[in-house]
Design a protein around this motif. Structure first.
Motif, PDB file in Angstrom:
ATOM      1  N   ASP A  11       3.018  10.438 -10.218  1.00 40.05           N
ATOM      2  CA  ASP A  11       2.281   9.889 -11.351  1.00 40.05           C
ATOM      3  C   ASP A  11       0.929   9.409 -10.844  1.00 40.05           C
ATOM      4  O   ASP A  11       0.635   9.511  -9.650  1.00 40.05           O
ATOM      5  N   ALA A  12       0.134   8.871 -11.722  1.00 37.15           N
ATOM      6  CA  ALA A  12      -1.228   8.468 -11.352  1.00 37.15           C
ATOM      7  C   ALA A  12      -1.264   7.256 -10.428  1.00 37.15           C
ATOM      8  O   ALA A  12      -2.287   6.998  -9.787  1.00 37.15           O
ATOM      9  N   THR A  13      -0.161   6.519 -10.320  1.00 35.08           N
ATOM     10  CA  THR A  13      -0.130   5.307  -9.514  1.00 35.08           C
ATOM     11  C   THR A  13       0.066   5.588  -8.033  1.00 35.08           C
ATOM     12  O   THR A  13      -0.357   4.813  -7.191  1.00 35.08           O
ATOM     13  N   TRP A  14       0.730   6.701  -7.702  1.00 36.85           N
ATOM     14  CA  TRP A  14       1.128   6.977  -6.320  1.00 36.85           C
ATOM     15  C   TRP A  14       0.731   8.386  -5.894  1.00 36.85           C
ATOM     16  O   TRP A  14       0.855   9.339  -6.661  1.00 36.85           O
ATOM     17  N   ASP A  15       0.298   8.521  -4.638  1.00 30.17           N
ATOM     18  CA  ASP A  15       0.177   9.826  -3.989  1.00 30.17           C
ATOM     19  C   ASP A  15       1.489  10.025  -3.236  1.00 30.17           C
ATOM     20  O   ASP A  15       2.033   9.074  -2.669  1.00 30.17           O
ATOM     21  N   VAL A  16       1.998  11.241  -3.228  1.00 33.41           N
ATOM     22  CA  VAL A  16       3.302  11.508  -2.622  1.00 33.41           C
ATOM     23  C   VAL A  16       3.154  12.473  -1.452  1.00 33.41           C
ATOM     24  O   VAL A  16       2.512  13.524  -1.584  1.00 33.41           O
ATOM     25  N   ALA A  17       3.756  12.109  -0.308  1.00 31.23           N
ATOM     26  CA  ALA A  17       3.800  12.985   0.869  1.00 31.23           C
ATOM     27  C   ALA A  17       5.273  13.214   1.203  1.00 31.23           C
ATOM     28  O   ALA A  17       6.055  12.260   1.279  1.00 31.23           O
ATOM     29  N   VAL A  18       5.648  14.474   1.377  1.00 28.26           N
ATOM     30  CA  VAL A  18       7.035  14.845   1.652  1.00 28.26           C
ATOM     31  C   VAL A  18       7.142  15.384   3.074  1.00 28.26           C
ATOM     32  O   VAL A  18       6.353  16.242   3.471  1.00 28.26           O
ATOM     33  N   GLU A  19       8.112  14.854   3.829  1.00 27.34           N
ATOM     34  CA  GLU A  19       8.416  15.366   5.164  1.00 27.34           C
ATOM     35  C   GLU A  19       9.706  16.170   5.058  1.00 27.34           C
ATOM     36  O   GLU A  19      10.632  15.757   4.368  1.00 27.34           O
ATOM     37  N   ARG A  20       9.749  17.300   5.757  1.00 29.80           N
ATOM     38  CA  ARG A  20      10.936  18.157   5.716  1.00 29.80           C
ATOM     39  C   ARG A  20      11.541  18.312   7.102  1.00 29.80           C
ATOM     40  O   ARG A  20      10.827  18.380   8.093  1.00 29.80           O
ATOM     41  N   ALA A  21      12.870  18.395   7.128  1.00 29.97           N
ATOM     42  CA  ALA A  21      13.601  18.635   8.371  1.00 29.97           C
ATOM     43  C   ALA A  21      13.530  20.126   8.698  1.00 29.97           C
ATOM     44  O   ALA A  21      13.054  20.941   7.884  1.00 29.97           O
ATOM     45  N   ASP A  22      14.034  20.505   9.865  1.00 35.88           N
ATOM     46  CA  ASP A  22      14.039  21.913  10.278  1.00 35.88           C
ATOM     47  C   ASP A  22      14.799  22.802   9.302  1.00 35.88           C
ATOM     48  O   ASP A  22      14.491  23.979   9.158  1.00 35.88           O
ATOM     49  N   ASN A  23      15.795  22.242   8.598  1.00 39.00           N
ATOM     50  CA  ASN A  23      16.577  23.022   7.641  1.00 39.00           C
ATOM     51  C   ASN A  23      15.885  23.163   6.284  1.00 39.00           C
ATOM     52  O   ASN A  23      16.428  23.763   5.364  1.00 39.00           O
ATOM     53  N   GLY A  24      14.681  22.596   6.139  1.00 38.72           N
ATOM     54  CA  GLY A  24      13.921  22.718   4.904  1.00 38.72           C
ATOM     55  C   GLY A  24      14.177  21.602   3.898  1.00 38.72           C
ATOM     56  O   GLY A  24      13.456  21.483   2.913  1.00 38.72           O
ATOM     57  N   VAL A  70      14.299  17.751   2.396  1.00 39.04           N
ATOM     58  CA  VAL A  70      13.415  16.591   2.484  1.00 39.04           C
ATOM     59  C   VAL A  70      14.062  15.548   3.392  1.00 39.04           C
ATOM     60  O   VAL A  70      15.217  15.172   3.203  1.00 39.04           O
ATOM     61  N   SER A  71      13.309  15.087   4.395  1.00 38.01           N
ATOM     62  CA  SER A  71      13.827  14.069   5.318  1.00 38.01           C
ATOM     63  C   SER A  71      13.241  12.684   5.032  1.00 38.01           C
ATOM     64  O   SER A  71      13.862  11.670   5.342  1.00 38.01           O
ATOM     65  N   ALA A  72      12.053  12.627   4.441  1.00 37.05           N
ATOM     66  CA  ALA A  72      11.433  11.350   4.079  1.00 37.05           C
ATOM     67  C   ALA A  72      10.369  11.603   3.018  1.00 37.05           C
ATOM     68  O   ALA A  72       9.793  12.688   2.948  1.00 37.05           O
ATOM     69  N   VAL A  73      10.141  10.569   2.215  1.00 35.26           N
ATOM     70  CA  VAL A  73       9.093  10.622   1.202  1.00 35.26           C
ATOM     71  C   VAL A  73       8.263   9.353   1.344  1.00 35.26           C
ATOM     72  O   VAL A  73       8.814   8.250   1.397  1.00 35.26           O
ATOM     73  N   THR A  74       6.942   9.528   1.421  1.00 35.25           N
ATOM     74  CA  THR A  74       6.040   8.376   1.459  1.00 35.25           C
ATOM     75  C   THR A  74       5.219   8.368   0.181  1.00 35.25           C
ATOM     76  O   THR A  74       4.557   9.351  -0.151  1.00 35.25           O
ATOM     77  N   TYR A  75       5.304   7.250  -0.528  1.00 29.83           N
ATOM     78  CA  TYR A  75       4.512   7.018  -1.730  1.00 29.83           C
ATOM     79  C   TYR A  75       3.372   6.075  -1.327  1.00 29.83           C
ATOM     80  O   TYR A  75       3.630   4.960  -0.887  1.00 29.83           O
ATOM     81  N   THR A 110       0.816  -1.216   0.000  1.00 24.24           N
ATOM     82  CA  THR A 110       0.000   0.000   0.000  1.00 24.24           C
ATOM     83  C   THR A 110       0.852   1.269   0.000  1.00 24.24           C
ATOM     84  O   THR A 110       0.378   2.319  -0.423  1.00 24.24           O
ATOM     85  N   ALA A 111       2.108   1.184   0.486  1.00 25.45           N
ATOM     86  CA  ALA A 111       2.950   2.387   0.550  1.00 25.45           C
ATOM     87  C   ALA A 111       4.413   2.006   0.708  1.00 25.45           C
ATOM     88  O   ALA A 111       4.741   0.922   1.197  1.00 25.45           O
ATOM     89  N   LEU A 112       5.275   2.914   0.285  1.00 28.14           N
ATOM     90  CA  LEU A 112       6.717   2.835   0.541  1.00 28.14           C
ATOM     91  C   LEU A 112       7.120   4.153   1.173  1.00 28.14           C
ATOM     92  O   LEU A 112       6.787   5.225   0.660  1.00 28.14           O
ATOM     93  N   ARG A 113       7.847   4.076   2.282  1.00 28.05           N
ATOM     94  CA  ARG A 113       8.380   5.280   2.939  1.00 28.05           C
ATOM     95  C   ARG A 113       9.896   5.205   2.879  1.00 28.05           C
ATOM     96  O   ARG A 113      10.496   4.268   3.394  1.00 28.05           O
ATOM     97  N   VAL A 114      10.507   6.182   2.212  1.00 24.64           N
ATOM     98  CA  VAL A 114      11.956   6.224   2.037  1.00 24.64           C
ATOM     99  C   VAL A 114      12.503   7.362   2.889  1.00 24.64           C
ATOM    100  O   VAL A 114      12.092   8.517   2.730  1.00 24.64           O
ATOM    101  N   THR A 115      13.429   7.037   3.791  1.00 25.52           N
ATOM    102  CA  THR A 115      14.068   8.048   4.643  1.00 25.52           C
ATOM    103  C   THR A 115      15.350   8.516   3.968  1.00 25.52           C
ATOM    104  O   THR A 115      16.150   7.710   3.509  1.00 25.52           O
ATOM    105  N   MET A 116      15.520   9.831   3.919  1.00 26.51           N
ATOM    106  CA  MET A 116      16.681  10.417   3.254  1.00 26.51           C
ATOM    107  C   MET A 116      17.864  10.518   4.214  1.00 26.51           C
ATOM    108  O   MET A 116      17.701  10.914   5.364  1.00 26.51           O
ATOM    109  N   PRO A 117      19.048  10.176   3.727  1.00 25.24           N
ATOM    110  CA  PRO A 117      20.245  10.316   4.553  1.00 25.24           C
ATOM    111  C   PRO A 117      20.781  11.741   4.533  1.00 25.24           C
ATOM    112  O   PRO A 117      20.427  12.533   3.655  1.00 25.24           O
TER     113      PRO A 117
END
Length: 143
Positions: free
Chosen positions: A79-92, A94-99, A61-68
């Motif tokens: 794209d039409a297959t995935w909804d994308v949610a972006v999490e940001r760190a205090d410095n602005g 991207v810290s993680a992306v959930t598809y 149902t989802a993949l959550r990728v944490t950024m190093p």
């Protein structure tokens, strides 16, 4: 979590495919892989995170990728297959992306998500991208 390592030595070389870094019991369930396997220092690439199974027989149902640390930018592909949610760190950054899949991906079909990333000049020698694969029943964390 799935850990992909990028190493800085002339070219930044990604680590092993998921099946090579997972313990045998986990490898029987499913896996997430990433390509390409190299990025030049201070370079950029479009990374593709792909999976070939769900959690046991349960659809993904989802993949959550944490950024190093060490990335200067991350641009998730939509794209039409995935909804994308972006999490940001205090410095602005991207810290993680959930598809999240528009419709669950059946356990016996392959799925993938992509994002463009850029490495900073201060990127560490090795970068890891933990991935959490969420399913209708169960979760796989790739290390």
């Amino acid at each position: 979590m799935f850990r992909t390592r990028f190493t800085r030595r002339g070219a930044v070389v990604a680590a092993l495919a998921a099946g090579l870094v997972l313990a045998a019991p986990a490898a029987a369930q499913a896996h997430v892989g990433v390509s390409p396997d190299s990025v030049t220092p201070e370079g950029s690439a479009v990374l593709t995170f792909s999976f070939t199974h769900g959690c046991e027989d349960s659809p993904t149902t989802a993949l959550r990728v944490t950024m190093p640390e060490g990335l200067t930018s991350v641009s998730p592909t939509i794209d039409a297959t995935w909804d994308v949610a972006v999490e940001r760190a205090d410095n602005g950054l991207v810290s993680a992306v959930t598809y999240t899949a528009s419709e669950p991906i059946p356990h016996d079909l392959r799925g993938e998500v992509t994002m463009a990333v850029s490495l900073g000049e201060d990127a560490p020698e090795s970068l890891a991208f933990p991935v959490e694969q969420q399913c209708e029943t169960g979760v796989n964390e790739w290390v």
